[in-house]
Design a protein around this motif. Sequence first.
Motif, PDB file in Angstrom:
ATOM      1  N   MET A   1       0.558  -0.966   0.331  1.00  0.00           N
ATOM      2  CA  MET A   1      -0.596  -0.049   0.169  1.00  0.00           C
ATOM      3  C   MET A   1       0.754   1.545   0.361  1.00  0.00           C
ATOM      4  N   LYS A   2       1.023   1.989  -0.200  1.00  0.00           N
ATOM      5  CA  LYS A   2       1.159   3.268  -0.766  1.00  0.00           C
ATOM      6  C   LYS A   2       0.581   4.608   0.043  1.00  0.00           C
ATOM      7  N   ALA A   3       1.312   5.522   0.659  1.00  0.00           N
ATOM      8  CA  ALA A   3       0.411   6.977   1.424  1.00  0.00           C
ATOM      9  C   ALA A   3       1.019   7.796  -0.500  1.00  0.00           C
ATOM     10  N   SER A   4      -0.336   9.047  -0.186  1.00  0.00           N
ATOM     11  CA  SER A   4      -1.028  10.028  -0.916  1.00  0.00           C
ATOM     12  C   SER A   4       0.700  10.260  -1.310  1.00  0.00           C
ATOM     13  N   ASP A   5       1.861  10.271  -0.551  1.00  0.00           N
ATOM     14  CA  ASP A   5       3.406  11.087  -1.405  1.00  0.00           C
ATOM     15  C   ASP A   5       3.322   9.485  -2.124  1.00  0.00           C
ATOM     16  N   GLY A   6       3.610   8.561  -2.354  1.00  0.00           N
ATOM     17  CA  GLY A   6       3.826   7.673  -2.794  1.00  0.00           C
ATOM     18  C   GLY A   6       5.013   7.000  -2.119  1.00  0.00           C
ATOM     19  N   GLU A   7       4.621   7.232  -0.741  1.00  0.00           N
ATOM     20  CA  GLU A   7       5.754   6.347   0.239  1.00  0.00           C
ATOM     21  C   GLU A   7       5.316   4.928   0.870  1.00  0.00           C
ATOM     22  N   HIS A   8       5.667   3.764   0.824  1.00  0.00           N
ATOM     23  CA  HIS A   8       5.536   3.140   1.084  1.00  0.00           C
ATOM     24  C   HIS A   8       4.887   2.595   2.543  1.00  0.00           C
ATOM     25  N   ILE A   9       4.139   2.129   2.845  1.00  0.00           N
ATOM     26  CA  ILE A   9       3.723   1.540   4.212  1.00  0.00           C
ATOM     27  C   ILE A   9       3.788   1.053   4.314  1.00  0.00           C
ATOM     28  N   PRO A  10       4.297   0.337   5.754  1.00  0.00           N
ATOM     29  CA  PRO A  10       4.458  -1.009   5.753  1.00  0.00           C
ATOM     30  C   PRO A  10       3.001  -1.695   6.275  1.00  0.00           C
ATOM     31  N   TRP A  11       2.852  -3.136   6.168  1.00  0.00           N
ATOM     32  CA  TRP A  11       1.577  -3.961   6.650  1.00  0.00           C
ATOM     33  C   TRP A  11       0.852  -3.317   7.722  1.00  0.00           C
ATOM     34  N   TYR A  12       2.115  -3.762   8.861  1.00  0.00           N
ATOM     35  CA  TYR A  12       1.707  -3.485  10.418  1.00  0.00           C
ATOM     36  C   TYR A  12       1.128  -1.477  10.636  1.00  0.00           C
TER      37      TYR A  12
END
Length: 67
Positions: free
Chosen positions: A1-12
Amino acid sequence: MKASDGEHIPWYRIPVLWLGVVVFAALLAGCVVNVVVALQLSDTALAEVAPSARFGFAVDEGSDRGL
């Protein structure tokens, strides 16, 4: 999943996944409690309710209904 600025969000870091984990753990705990309580109950109450073990139903043992 990616945040709105393109940064990857970890599953936890995804709250809905933690909600699913908590609900699943509660389900398993409820099943374990149910089994433990059922094992502690005695079966003597059944003899008090239906001593003949027929529960008052007429049983036609010669029935030919194919059941």
